[in-house]
Design a protein around this motif. Sequence first.
Motif, PDB file in Angstrom:
ATOM      1  N   HIS A   1       0.840  -1.196   0.000  1.00 37.35           N
ATOM      2  CA  HIS A   1       0.000   0.000   0.000  1.00 37.35           C
ATOM      3  C   HIS A   1       0.882   1.256   0.000  1.00 37.35           C
ATOM      4  O   HIS A   1       0.552   2.260  -0.645  1.00 37.35           O
ATOM      5  N   THR A   2       2.011   1.199   0.703  1.00 41.37           N
ATOM      6  CA  THR A   2       2.972   2.303   0.712  1.00 41.37           C
ATOM      7  C   THR A   2       3.482   2.545  -0.698  1.00 41.37           C
ATOM      8  O   THR A   2       3.570   3.694  -1.158  1.00 41.37           O
TER       9      THR A   2
ATOM     10  N   ARG B   1       2.019   1.750  -3.482  1.00 41.42           N
ATOM     11  CA  ARG B   1       0.912   2.272  -4.293  1.00 41.42           C
ATOM     12  C   ARG B   1       0.779   3.781  -4.124  1.00 41.42           C
ATOM     13  O   ARG B   1       0.634   4.523  -5.096  1.00 41.42           O
ATOM     14  N   HIS B   2       0.856   4.244  -2.871  1.00 40.47           N
ATOM     15  CA  HIS B   2       0.722   5.673  -2.619  1.00 40.47           C
ATOM     16  C   HIS B   2       1.929   6.452  -3.130  1.00 40.47           C
ATOM     17  O   HIS B   2       1.787   7.581  -3.610  1.00 40.47           O
ATOM     18  N   SER B   3       3.109   5.871  -3.064  1.00 41.11           N
ATOM     19  CA  SER B   3       4.308   6.531  -3.585  1.00 41.11           C
ATOM     20  C   SER B   3       4.183   6.732  -5.093  1.00 41.11           C
ATOM     21  O   SER B   3       4.520   7.804  -5.617  1.00 41.11           O
TER      22      SER B   3
ATOM     23  N   THR C   1       1.518   9.424  -5.785  1.00 41.84           N
ATOM     24  CA  THR C   1       2.026  10.758  -5.473  1.00 41.84           C
ATOM     25  C   THR C   1       2.977  11.235  -6.560  1.00 41.84           C
ATOM     26  O   THR C   1       2.909  12.384  -7.006  1.00 41.84           O
TER      27      THR C   1
END
Length: 60
Positions: free
Chosen positions: A37-38, A40-42, A45
């Motif tokens: 999930h980290t 995915r968000h990176s 962003t």
Amino acid sequence: MSQHGRRLSGQMLLLRLKELVRLSGDAELQRKDVHLHTLRHSIATHFYRTVWRWNASGNF
């Protein structure tokens, strides 16, 4: 894809991500609790910032 041409499970993807973090040699990154999930968000962003710069430059 696995060596046998099948989709990787979430668990296998996580294990590969953890291995990449270890192999990176980046001590700061290795101290973080990195999950899929980290990642995915990176990516989201990075994409958002790239598109925002492109739009702000008048290339819309």
